[in-house]
Scaffold this active site. Structure first.
Site, PDB file in Angstrom:
ATOM      1  N   PRO A  26      34.094  50.562  28.477  1.00 55.85           N
ATOM      2  CA  PRO A  26      34.316  51.645  27.529  1.00 55.85           C
ATOM      3  C   PRO A  26      33.212  52.693  27.515  1.00 55.85           C
ATOM      4  O   PRO A  26      32.036  52.365  27.646  1.00 55.85           O
ATOM      5  CB  PRO A  26      34.386  50.930  26.176  1.00 55.85           C
ATOM      6  CG  PRO A  26      33.742  49.608  26.392  1.00 55.85           C
ATOM      7  CD  PRO A  26      34.005  49.254  27.820  1.00 55.85           C
ATOM      8  N   ASN A  27      33.657  53.917  27.353  1.00 55.85           N
ATOM      9  CA  ASN A  27      32.803  55.100  27.214  1.00 55.85           C
ATOM     10  C   ASN A  27      32.130  55.536  28.511  1.00 55.85           C
ATOM     11  O   ASN A  27      31.501  56.592  28.556  1.00 55.85           O
ATOM     12  CB  ASN A  27      31.743  54.903  26.101  1.00 55.85           C
ATOM     13  CG  ASN A  27      32.403  54.660  24.759  1.00 55.85           C
ATOM     14  OD1 ASN A  27      33.266  55.438  24.363  1.00 55.85           O
ATOM     15  ND2 ASN A  27      32.053  53.588  24.080  1.00 55.85           N
TER      16      ASN A  27
ATOM     17  N   ARG B  40      27.893  62.159  28.125  1.00 57.09           N
ATOM     18  CA  ARG B  40      27.567  61.209  27.058  1.00 57.09           C
ATOM     19  C   ARG B  40      26.059  60.946  27.036  1.00 57.09           C
ATOM     20  O   ARG B  40      25.506  60.429  28.030  1.00 57.09           O
ATOM     21  CB  ARG B  40      28.290  59.884  27.367  1.00 57.09           C
ATOM     22  CG  ARG B  40      27.900  58.754  26.470  1.00 57.09           C
ATOM     23  CD  ARG B  40      28.385  57.418  27.020  1.00 57.09           C
ATOM     24  NE  ARG B  40      28.068  56.358  26.101  1.00 57.09           N
ATOM     25  CZ  ARG B  40      28.057  55.080  26.418  1.00 57.09           C
ATOM     26  NH1 ARG B  40      28.379  54.693  27.646  1.00 57.09           N
ATOM     27  NH2 ARG B  40      27.757  54.185  25.516  1.00 57.09           N
TER      28      ARG B  40
ATOM     29  N   TYR C 223      21.912  58.328  29.734  1.00 52.32           N
ATOM     30  CA  TYR C 223      22.784  57.918  30.840  1.00 52.32           C
ATOM     31  C   TYR C 223      22.799  58.896  32.017  1.00 52.32           C
ATOM     32  O   TYR C 223      23.455  58.621  33.029  1.00 52.32           O
ATOM     33  CB  TYR C 223      24.211  57.698  30.310  1.00 52.32           C
ATOM     34  CG  TYR C 223      24.274  56.594  29.273  1.00 52.32           C
ATOM     35  CD1 TYR C 223      23.957  55.278  29.613  1.00 52.32           C
ATOM     36  CD2 TYR C 223      24.629  56.860  27.947  1.00 52.32           C
ATOM     37  CE1 TYR C 223      23.984  54.265  28.669  1.00 52.32           C
ATOM     38  CE2 TYR C 223      24.668  55.849  26.990  1.00 52.32           C
ATOM     39  CZ  TYR C 223      24.343  54.559  27.359  1.00 52.32           C
ATOM     40  OH  TYR C 223      24.385  53.543  26.429  1.00 52.32           O
TER      41      TYR C 223
ATOM     42  N   ASN D  18      29.919  47.224  35.124  1.00 54.98           N
ATOM     43  CA  ASN D  18      29.176  47.714  33.971  1.00 54.98           C
ATOM     44  C   ASN D  18      30.136  47.592  32.796  1.00 54.98           C
ATOM     45  O   ASN D  18      31.027  48.429  32.626  1.00 54.98           O
ATOM     46  CB  ASN D  18      28.730  49.174  34.148  1.00 54.98           C
ATOM     47  CG  ASN D  18      27.912  49.654  32.953  1.00 54.98           C
ATOM     48  OD1 ASN D  18      27.893  49.007  31.901  1.00 54.98           O
ATOM     49  ND2 ASN D  18      27.245  50.785  33.101  1.00 54.98           N
TER      50      ASN D  18
ATOM     51  N   ALA E  56      29.650  48.510  26.213  1.00 59.10           N
ATOM     52  CA  ALA E  56      29.353  47.769  24.980  1.00 59.10           C
ATOM     53  C   ALA E  56      29.966  46.366  24.973  1.00 59.10           C
ATOM     54  O   ALA E  56      29.493  45.483  24.235  1.00 59.10           O
ATOM     55  CB  ALA E  56      29.844  48.564  23.773  1.00 59.10           C
TER      56      ALA E  56
ATOM     57  N   GLU F 186      26.058  42.421  37.394  1.00 64.75           N
ATOM     58  CA  GLU F 186      26.136  43.183  36.135  1.00 64.75           C
ATOM     59  C   GLU F 186      25.202  44.387  36.243  1.00 64.75           C
ATOM     60  O   GLU F 186      24.031  44.226  36.596  1.00 64.75           O
ATOM     61  CB  GLU F 186      25.706  42.252  34.989  1.00 64.75           C
ATOM     62  CG  GLU F 186      25.655  42.912  33.634  1.00 64.75           C
ATOM     63  CD  GLU F 186      25.136  41.943  32.555  1.00 64.75           C
ATOM     64  OE1 GLU F 186      25.096  40.701  32.786  1.00 64.75           O
ATOM     65  OE2 GLU F 186      24.736  42.442  31.492  1.00 64.75           O
TER      66      GLU F 186
ATOM     67  N   HIS G  27      23.729  47.987  34.416  1.00 64.43           N
ATOM     68  CA  HIS G  27      23.570  48.906  33.279  1.00 64.43           C
ATOM     69  C   HIS G  27      22.738  50.087  33.719  1.00 64.43           C
ATOM     70  O   HIS G  27      21.703  49.907  34.380  1.00 64.43           O
ATOM     71  CB  HIS G  27      22.878  48.219  32.098  1.00 64.43           C
ATOM     72  CG  HIS G  27      23.641  47.035  31.615  1.00 64.43           C
ATOM     73  ND1 HIS G  27      24.797  47.148  30.893  1.00 64.43           N
ATOM     74  CD2 HIS G  27      23.443  45.713  31.819  1.00 64.43           C
ATOM     75  CE1 HIS G  27      25.277  45.940  30.648  1.00 64.43           C
ATOM     76  NE2 HIS G  27      24.476  45.053  31.209  1.00 64.43           N
TER      77      HIS G  27
ATOM     78  N   ARG H 295      15.947  49.117  24.245  1.00 65.40           N
ATOM     79  CA  ARG H 295      16.766  49.818  23.253  1.00 65.40           C
ATOM     80  C   ARG H 295      16.977  48.936  22.015  1.00 65.40           C
ATOM     81  O   ARG H 295      16.144  48.076  21.713  1.00 65.40           O
ATOM     82  CB  ARG H 295      18.074  50.239  23.934  1.00 65.40           C
ATOM     83  CG  ARG H 295      17.808  51.170  25.149  1.00 65.40           C
ATOM     84  CD  ARG H 295      19.087  51.620  25.802  1.00 65.40           C
ATOM     85  NE  ARG H 295      19.900  52.411  24.878  1.00 65.40           N
ATOM     86  CZ  ARG H 295      21.194  52.693  25.095  1.00 65.40           C
ATOM     87  NH1 ARG H 295      21.804  52.256  26.195  1.00 65.40           N
ATOM     88  NH2 ARG H 295      21.855  53.407  24.216  1.00 65.40           N
TER      89      ARG H 295
END
Ligand code: DQA
Length: 153
Positions: free
Chosen positions: A11-12, A19, A24, A75, A78, A99, A101, A108
């Protein structure tokens, strides 16, 4: 046979480029996919890309990948921090995965420090921006232990 890699973005990540660019970056998801395809050609592998904002759609795509791809680069956005369903899907189809990111999730908010996938991933890449996908794909293409190559336990 050439390795087949499924690149999943959660998502996103469809908003990449616009964004929170300070976190990012300014590269779009289309650019990421185009770069992954160019890289795949260089490496002699096949990369299929999939993005969804819906947990169930990601689970369905992982199920459909069983026996069709050799490895997953994901990725999960969330869903990294919430989704037992995506974890179970990856384990259920027995596909090795990396995985990825873009951001360094460990610098964060605290809730980003926990991943439902990392302990089952063959590798975790974070904080390298879009270069993380390049690293993940190269690893999946050249170095990843595939299911058939894993020792039986
Ligand atoms: C992300 C990190 C996640 O915490 C976040 O929810 C994302 C993107 C990353 O690529 O840095 O959507 O996975």
């Amino acid at each position: 046979m050439a390795r087949r890699i499924l690149l999943i973005n959660g998502p996103n990540l469809s908003l990449l480029g616009t964004r929170e660019p300070h976190i990012y970056g300014s590269t779009t998801l289309d650019d990421v996919v185009a770069q992954a395809q160019a890289q795949a050609q260089q490496l002699g592998v096949a990369v299929e890309a999939f993005q969804s904002n819906h947990e169930g759609a990601i689970v369905d795509r992982i199920h459909a990948a069983r026996g069709q791809v050799d490895a997953v680069v994901i990725n999960p956005g969330a869903y990294t921090h919430t989704s037992i369903a995506i974890r179970d899907a990856l384990l259920g189809v027995e596909l090795p995965f990396v995985e990825v990111h873009l951001s360094n999730v460990h610098t964060r908010e605290d809730f980003r420090k926990h991943s439902y996938l990392s302990d089952k991933a063959q590798a975790v890449v974070c904080g390298l921006g879009v270069f993380g996908y390049t690293v993940g794909i190269e690893f999946a293409a050249k170095h990843m232990k595939l299911k058939t190559e894993l020792p039986r336990s």
